[in-house]
Design an enzyme around this catalytic site. Structure first.
Site, PDB file in Angstrom:
ATOM      1  N   PHE A 116       0.842  -1.196   0.000  1.00 45.53           N
ATOM      2  CA  PHE A 116       0.000   0.000   0.000  1.00 45.53           C
ATOM      3  C   PHE A 116       0.875   1.242   0.000  1.00 45.53           C
ATOM      4  O   PHE A 116       1.767   1.397   0.841  1.00 45.53           O
ATOM      5  CB  PHE A 116      -0.918   0.025   1.215  1.00 45.53           C
ATOM      6  CG  PHE A 116      -1.714   1.312   1.327  1.00 45.53           C
ATOM      7  CD1 PHE A 116      -2.827   1.501   0.539  1.00 45.53           C
ATOM      8  CD2 PHE A 116      -1.306   2.323   2.192  1.00 45.53           C
ATOM      9  CE1 PHE A 116      -3.539   2.696   0.611  1.00 45.53           C
ATOM     10  CE2 PHE A 116      -2.012   3.519   2.272  1.00 45.53           C
ATOM     11  CZ  PHE A 116      -3.142   3.704   1.479  1.00 45.53           C
ATOM     12  N   VAL A 136       3.533  -1.097   4.043  1.00 43.83           N
ATOM     13  CA  VAL A 136       2.843   0.187   4.094  1.00 43.83           C
ATOM     14  C   VAL A 136       3.838   1.338   3.940  1.00 43.83           C
ATOM     15  O   VAL A 136       4.754   1.485   4.750  1.00 43.83           O
ATOM     16  CB  VAL A 136       2.095   0.340   5.439  1.00 43.83           C
ATOM     17  CG1 VAL A 136       1.312   1.635   5.455  1.00 43.83           C
ATOM     18  CG2 VAL A 136       1.170  -0.834   5.669  1.00 43.83           C
ATOM     19  N   GLU A 137       3.658   2.150   2.895  1.00 40.91           N
ATOM     20  CA  GLU A 137       4.490   3.346   2.711  1.00 40.91           C
ATOM     21  C   GLU A 137       3.570   4.562   2.708  1.00 40.91           C
ATOM     22  O   GLU A 137       2.723   4.714   1.847  1.00 40.91           O
ATOM     23  CB  GLU A 137       5.270   3.231   1.396  1.00 40.91           C
ATOM     24  CG  GLU A 137       6.387   4.264   1.274  1.00 40.91           C
ATOM     25  CD  GLU A 137       5.917   5.561   0.650  1.00 40.91           C
ATOM     26  OE1 GLU A 137       5.659   6.519   1.417  1.00 40.91           O
ATOM     27  OE2 GLU A 137       5.802   5.615  -0.573  1.00 40.91           O
ATOM     28  N   LEU A 138       3.761   5.434   3.708  1.00 33.55           N
ATOM     29  CA  LEU A 138       2.778   6.478   3.986  1.00 33.55           C
ATOM     30  C   LEU A 138       3.311   7.897   3.859  1.00 33.55           C
ATOM     31  O   LEU A 138       2.781   8.817   4.453  1.00 33.55           O
ATOM     32  CB  LEU A 138       2.224   6.281   5.410  1.00 33.55           C
ATOM     33  CG  LEU A 138       1.685   4.879   5.700  1.00 33.55           C
ATOM     34  CD1 LEU A 138       1.202   4.786   7.132  1.00 33.55           C
ATOM     35  CD2 LEU A 138       0.563   4.533   4.741  1.00 33.55           C
ATOM     36  N   GLY A 139       4.360   8.086   3.105  1.00 31.56           N
ATOM     37  CA  GLY A 139       4.856   9.437   2.927  1.00 31.56           C
ATOM     38  C   GLY A 139       5.665   9.919   4.115  1.00 31.56           C
ATOM     39  O   GLY A 139       5.939   9.168   5.051  1.00 31.56           O
TER      40      GLY A 139
END
Length: 597
Positions: free
Chosen positions: A279, A302-305
């Protein structure tokens, strides 16, 4: 010089003739089994020079009274067409096709998979302008932004996987120990089956193709869910991958691309047919994705900025000052700031702080926003559009809040109405300085063309400022004093750090990802490939006839062995532990326990 003997000349002639003959035969008849296969994908009509679309009065993804997605160019408001999103049934069908195709794909060799990637790479290199224009039309960025952020990094991902992918997934020997010396151990990486990637809109080509590259090379099939905001380009970009598969003799069903509204996305993320999810997106959406995946215990990367800091030490030379200033400008304004590893905070030590302000103010003031549709060599644009105006009011309020607390707004700070494209989504290139950690603007990922400066007292304070954000994706540090540079590398909380450079860890395919509020897990490089595999641990017999046996004192049932059986079993078990892990005295004690002394 002495004359060369005729015998040697004759020998050389006899040698050269057959070698030359062999080279000629090789040239004309040898076929590289991994050679790229030429293929073609029809480019959308919108990329043709001079194309003009209908300018929407109120550009929006939603079509009133319909579930259709209205695709449009955020730089101009021109319609790109409409896309019919997937339903839950459509998701089921896509997963079923991928599941069936993956059975045969998993049997392919690495050489066959490399051929597909080489075929894709050849296409990408030969069609750079078309790919860039499609990405620009759908996301609003400039052609240079697209070259750096879409094509360059995709070419690197393809080339790295071609050159090093097999080594990353090769079975790996693992050490043994004294007790288990008769076993040999290894870890093997096997395909998971069907994996999924839910990717963001800011890099519509690279974010979609990157997980495809890793997943299919690992032997998986993949469902890629692109963002609704870039639904138009997803079809063309997916065709680059599926057409390469077909050209190499494989089923295109290995790669499935879907676009759907959020209510259907949960059907994908909780689907029992999905073995892994990557994601890329916001923290808010990530909570829903992870909760949905948890229903099936599906692992998620998960990579969320981030709120990436760039720390500038105060020992830069004059030449280095200008070099670093240029990097900071590109790192901040790349893709209009809509870059998960973009520079969101520039932390400068006192000696250079005011000098940077004086140098950067006229440069940022001169930046020209615009669209590729009206740019040419005589009228270049420096910065593209934002994907949507929904965040503009929040940005303006953050800037006003910071100014009220002592920050100085030197350039921009508000939305921009483009004279040629009033329906486009633009925010003025902005320079705000004297920002402090307690301000909202210093704690929130802006994803906007905002150059934010913070003053640090010294290196310790710079590190403290860098670590004051809830995010920790990437970071960079610039300077000459090696101990200070290395201290920043050690003490800054981040998943990636570049020294005297910006965001180049991805260009050498190091693992990509963050910690804290920036997510968990890694993609890219060896870790990314292995992350979409089942990591299977295997032990085998080292020598014929030497196998594990249960010693008689420990053999069940102990109750049939009479009085004292439990004590003998315990002493034997304890002896094994002492023998395996004790020092020489402990090993003697272990031997005594084994022989019952």
């Amino acid at each position: 010089m002495d004359r060369i003997p005729d015998s040697l000349l004759n020998l050389a002639g006899l040698t050269v003739v057959p070698v030359a003959f062999i080279l000629v035969i090789h040239f004309f008849f040898y076929t590289d089994p991994e050679a790229a296969v030429p293929y073609n994908v029809a480019a959308p009509e919108q990329v043709r020079q001079g194309w003009k679309g209908e300018v929407l009065r109120e550009p929006s993804l939603k079509v009133s009274g319909s579930k259709l997605i209205q695709c449009y160019c955020p730089a101009t408001g021109e319609s790109l067409g409409r896309v019919n999103p997937s339903s839950a049934d459509g998701v089921d069908r896509a997963i079923a096709k991928a599941t069936k195709a993956q059975v045969e794909w998993a049997k392919t060799t690495f050489a066959q998979r490399r051929r597909v990637l080489k075929t894709m790479l050849k296409f990408v290199l030969e069609n750079q302008e078309t790919i860039a224009r499609v990405a620009c039309l759908d996301s609003g960025k400039t052609m240079v932004d697209a070259s750096l952020g879409e094509i360059l990094v995709t070419a690197e991902k393809l080339k790295w996987t071609i050159d090093h992918g097999e080594d990353a997934l090769r079975p790996e020997r693992r050490p043994t120990n004294f007790l288990m010396m008769y076993k040999k151990n290894e870890v093997i990486w096997e395909p998971l089956g069907v994996v999924a990637a839910c990717v963001s809109w800011n890099y519509p080509f690279h974010n979609l193709i990157s997980p495809i590259i890793a997943s299919i090379f690992a032997g998986n099939a993949i469902i890629v869910k692109g963002s609704e905001a870039t639904a138009w380009s997803s079809t063309y970009f997916t065709s680059i991958a599926t057409s390469a598969l077909v050209a190499c003799g494989h089923s295109p069903d290995i790669v499935q691309s879907i676009v759907c509204w959020p209510d259907v996305a949960e059907h994908l993320t909780s689907h029992p047919g999905i073995a892994h999810i990557t994601f890329i997106g916001s923290r808010t959406v990530a909570h829903h994705v992870c909760a949905s995946a948890a229903k099936r215990l599906t692992p998620v990367c998960v990579e969320l900025g981030g709120k990436d800091p760039a720390i500038v030490l105060d020992d830069l030379s004059n030449s280095e000052f200008k070099r670093v200033a240029s990097i900071l400008m590109r790192g901040t304004f790349q893709s209009a700031g809509q870059n998960c590893i973009g520079i969101e905070r520039v932390i400068v030590l006192p000696r250079l702080y005011d000098r940077f302000i004086a140098h950067l103010t006229p440069l940022i003031s001169a930046l020209k926003p615009g669209s590729i549709l009206n740019a040419d060599s005589d009228h270049p644009i420096d910065i593209g559009a934002s994907i949507a105006p929904a965040n503009f009011s929040t940005l303006e309020s953050f800037i006003q809040d910071a100014v009220s607390q002592g920050a100085r707004l030197l350039v921009g700070g508000k939305r921009y109405t483009h004279p040629d494209h009033p329906q486009g989504h633009y925010f003025s290139p902005t320079l705000i300085v004297d920002v402090t950690p307690e301000m909202k603007i210093a704690q929130t990922e802006l994803f906007a063309p905002v150059f934010l400066m913070m003053r640090a007292k010294d290196v310790s304070h710079a590190i403290e400022l860098a670590n004051s954000s809830p995010y920790a994706l990437g970071a960079s540090v610039y300077g000459a004093h090696k101990p200070s540079l290395e201290r920043v590398v050690r003490e800054v909380k981040a998943g990636m750090v570049a020294v005297n450079d910006f965001a180049v860890t991805y260009m050498v395919q190091l693992p990509f990802g963050g910690v804290k509020g920036s997510g968990y897990g890694r993609f890219a490089g060896k870790e990314g490939l292995r992350g979409v595999c089942n990591q299977k641990a295997v032990t085998r017999d080292r020598w014929p006839g030497v196998k594990t046996s249960i010693p008689p004192p420990m053999d069940l049932p102990l109750s049939a062995k009479g009085k004292g059986a439990a004590e003998r079993a315990w002493n034997f078990a304890m002896g094994i532990v002492w023998l395996g892990y004790g020092d020489w005295r402990g090993k003697v004690r272990g031997i005594r326990g084994l022989i019952g002394v």
